[in-house]
Scaffold this motif. Structure first.
Motif, mmCIF file in Angstrom:
data_model
loop_
_atom_site.group_PDB
_atom_site.id
_atom_site.type_symbol
_atom_site.label_atom_id
_atom_site.label_comp_id
_atom_site.label_asym_id
_atom_site.label_seq_id
_atom_site.Cartn_x
_atom_site.Cartn_y
_atom_site.Cartn_z
ATOM 1 N N THR A 293 -3.605 0.418 -3.029
ATOM 2 C CA THR A 293 -3.109 -1.047 -2.442
ATOM 3 C C THR A 293 -3.162 -2.216 -3.992
ATOM 4 O O THR A 293 -3.719 -1.958 -4.329
ATOM 5 C CB THR A 293 -4.722 -1.014 -2.263
ATOM 6 O OG1 THR A 293 -5.313 -0.349 -0.515
ATOM 7 C CG2 THR A 293 -4.208 -2.954 -1.190
ATOM 8 N N THR B 152 -5.147 6.453 -1.855
ATOM 9 C CA THR B 152 -4.015 5.506 -1.721
ATOM 10 C C THR B 152 -4.398 4.014 -1.945
ATOM 11 O O THR B 152 -5.072 3.783 -2.576
ATOM 12 C CB THR B 152 -4.686 4.736 -0.310
ATOM 13 O OG1 THR B 152 -4.841 6.441 0.678
ATOM 14 C CG2 THR B 152 -4.060 3.662 1.040
ATOM 15 N N GLN C 160 0.467 -1.470 0.362
ATOM 16 C CA GLN C 160 0.602 0.209 0.020
ATOM 17 C C GLN C 160 0.751 1.354 -0.045
ATOM 18 O O GLN C 160 1.801 0.992 0.537
ATOM 19 C CB GLN C 160 -0.562 0.378 1.382
ATOM 20 C CG GLN C 160 -2.066 1.303 1.004
ATOM 21 C CD GLN C 160 -2.958 0.460 1.877
ATOM 22 O OE1 GLN C 160 -2.721 1.006 3.275
ATOM 23 N NE2 GLN C 160 -4.013 0.494 2.016
#
Length: 111
Positions: free
Chosen positions: A78, A76, A40
């Protein structure tokens, strides 16, 4: 601006490189590489999805959050090596962005 011929040649070579970690091994075989750990990262810029609908024609679209329309993050990111998902500050996480692995990987700082 569209990539130069040298850039297009490099992209053709990068596609298999980025596709191989995400591809599954045939049944009954052992993977050539060990399973990779998911990762991540935070990215405060924008992601652009590129396309080439015809020879000499390139398109670019800025990816936005499907809920709030945010286009510049911070995102973010991931990755579980088979799927990339983008998390928006509004709390929505999506993998329906249409980005290629290379379009995300090449923009992220060293992990």
């Amino acid at each position: 601006m569209p990539p130069a011929e040298a850039g297009e040649a490099l992209l053709r070579e990068l596609v298999p490189l980025f596709a191989s970690p995400a591809s599954a091994s045939p049944p009954g075989t052992v993977p050539l590489t060990p399973p990779a750990e998911p990762w991540q990262a935070r990215y405060a810029g924008r992601f652009r999805r590129h396309g080439r609908p015809a020879a000499g024609v390139w398109t670019a679209e800025t990816v936005g959050c499907p809920a709030c329309g945010a286009r510049t993050g911070p995102w973010t990111v991931t990755c579980d090596w088979s799927r990339l998902s983008l998390g928006c500050p509004c709390g929505v996480v999506t993998d329906g962005h249409g980005l290629a692995f290379s379009e995300v990987w090449l923009l992220l700082p060293d992990l």
